[in-house]
Design a protein around this motif. Structure first.
Motif, short mmCIF file in Angstrom:
data_model
loop_
_atom_site.label_atom_id
_atom_site.label_comp_id
_atom_site.label_asym_id
_atom_site.label_seq_id
_atom_site.Cartn_x
_atom_site.Cartn_y
_atom_site.Cartn_z
N GLY A 66 3.81 -7.87 11.68
CA GLY A 66 3.61 -7.66 10.39
C GLY A 66 2.54 -7.22 9.92
O GLY A 66 2.02 -6.24 9.36
N TYR A 67 1.30 -8.09 10.30
CA TYR A 67 -0.14 -8.08 10.00
C TYR A 67 -0.60 -6.61 10.77
O TYR A 67 -1.37 -5.68 9.92
CB TYR A 67 -1.06 -9.10 10.46
CG TYR A 67 -1.13 -10.29 9.44
CD1 TYR A 67 0.12 -11.15 9.27
CD2 TYR A 67 -2.18 -10.61 8.81
CE1 TYR A 67 0.02 -12.19 8.32
CE2 TYR A 67 -2.29 -11.61 7.84
CZ TYR A 67 -1.02 -12.50 7.78
OH TYR A 67 -1.24 -13.41 6.73
N ILE A 68 -0.15 -6.22 11.48
CA ILE A 68 -0.58 -5.06 12.28
C ILE A 68 -0.05 -4.01 11.57
O ILE A 68 -0.74 -2.93 11.48
CB ILE A 68 -0.49 -4.93 14.00
CG1 ILE A 68 -1.00 -6.12 14.61
CG2 ILE A 68 -0.67 -3.56 14.54
CD1 ILE A 68 -0.71 -6.21 15.89
N GLU A 69 1.38 -4.03 11.53
CA GLU A 69 2.10 -2.85 10.56
C GLU A 69 1.27 -2.56 9.53
O GLU A 69 1.26 -1.33 9.12
CB GLU A 69 3.36 -3.05 10.53
CG GLU A 69 4.26 -2.75 11.83
CD GLU A 69 5.64 -3.25 11.82
OE1 GLU A 69 6.25 -3.55 10.89
OE2 GLU A 69 6.34 -3.09 12.89
N ASP A 70 0.98 -3.68 8.61
CA ASP A 70 0.48 -3.57 7.46
C ASP A 70 -1.21 -3.13 7.36
O ASP A 70 -1.62 -2.79 6.49
CB ASP A 70 0.49 -4.82 6.68
CG ASP A 70 1.79 -5.32 6.27
OD1 ASP A 70 2.75 -4.20 6.42
OD2 ASP A 70 2.15 -6.33 5.92
#
Ligand code: ATP
Ligand code: MG
Length: 285
Positions: free
Chosen positions: A57-61
């Motif tokens: 999630g942190y990478i996608e965001d």
């Protein structure tokens, strides 16, 4: 200057090995006590310490650029990340297990059953592929006790040695996927970050290659040199130097660790003596 932000697991099975891998790539991290964010001292990276489930999630965001985590988590949480390197540690498999005294008749056995898991998405994909309708019951931990307390008829979970299954009266019946730690990346890195990532990948590859290869030294009778050179051909070709003793040479070469155990008898049969096997730190071809 732009820095590449790397997310790694804060504490757990992946943490130490992720840090060791970065360290082997010559990246030392300024902050040893794992506050949320630390800086690379001699390489333009920042390290973000997170729970493994949060990394995709942190990478996608866009909060992190790349991350090190289990392939199982990548598949469960995200379809938008690129796996750019397999890292060879934290190996495990994701399997279906049922009570030991039940007879498994193939995937059809699961038809209409309730299956407990922490990985509903990977399981659903498997069931769809096999055309099975089952009731997936998502729980967050202690999946292996679900059948014994009557919560489910089967489980889908991580297995490494199988001893947890055994001690809970279960048997593994389907391996759905194999997993290891991987490096994942966002798809749209800017040029500057992409350049840093390319440099990191170059270092990673030379470290990974070194980890699976060994430097071999041995003494060989000259009349069997050709045979021995054939067995351990090395990166380009082996180094051969004469020994002080007439009729003998020393052969130096590089060989993958797995292959070494396969050829050791052949080498001895060909008259090789005094074998030394030495770890390699970095390997650039
Ligand atoms: P976090 O607190 O970061 O959420 P976690 O408890 O979910 O951690 P760990 O148990 O540290 O996760 O496992 C991390 C990863 O290690 C797993 O997702 C899997 O890819 C891998 N792994 C390898 N062997 C095992 C194993 N025997 N049990 C669990 N995970 C394993
Ligand atoms: Mg987790």
């Amino acid at each position: 200057m732009n820095k590449l932000r790397i997310a790694i697991q804060k504490s757990g099975r992946l943490s130490e090995k992720s840090l060791k891998l970065l360290d082997d790539c010559g990246i030392s991290i300024s902050n040893g006590n794992r506050t949320l964010l630390a800086s690379g001292k001699n390489f333009p990276v920042e390290i973000l310490y997170l729970r493994d489930d949060d990394i995709p999630g942190y990478i996608e965001d866009g909060v992190a650029d790349v991350g090190i985590l289990g392939e199982n988590i990548v598949l469960e949480k995200s379809t938008q990340l690129d796996i750019i390197s397999r890292l060879g540690f934290a190996r495990c498999r994701m399997s279906l297990a049922i009570p030991r005294n039940e007879e498994y008749t193939g995937p059809d056995y699961l038809q209409g059953k309730r299956i407990a898991t922490t990985y509903p998405r990977i399981l659903q994909n498997f069931l769809d592929e096999k055309n099975i309708q089952a009731d997936i019951h998502e729980i967050l931990g202690s999946v292996e006790i679900a059948p014994s307390i009557g919560l489910s008829g089967a489980i889908f979970d991580i297995v490494s040695t199988g001893s947890t299954l055994l001690s809970n009266g279960l048997k593994e019946v389907e391996v759905v996927m194999k997993s290891e730690a991987v490096l994942v990346s966002r798809k749209d890195l800017d040029t500057e970050k992409q350049e840093i990532l390319d440099k990191l990948l170059f270092r990673l590859n030379s470290v990974m290659k070194a980890r699976t290869n060994r430097y071999v030294l041995l003494n060989a009778p000259n009349n069997n040199l050709d045979k021995i050179i054939n067995i351990i051909p090395g990166m380009k070709s082996p180094t051969v130097v004469p020994l002080a003793e007439e009729g003998w040479s020393a052969v130096h070469s590089v060989i993958s660790e797995d292959r070494f155990w396969e050829v050791i008898d052949e080498l001895k049969e060909a008259g090789a003596q005094g074998l030394l096997v030495i770890p390699i730190e970095k390997m650039v071809s």
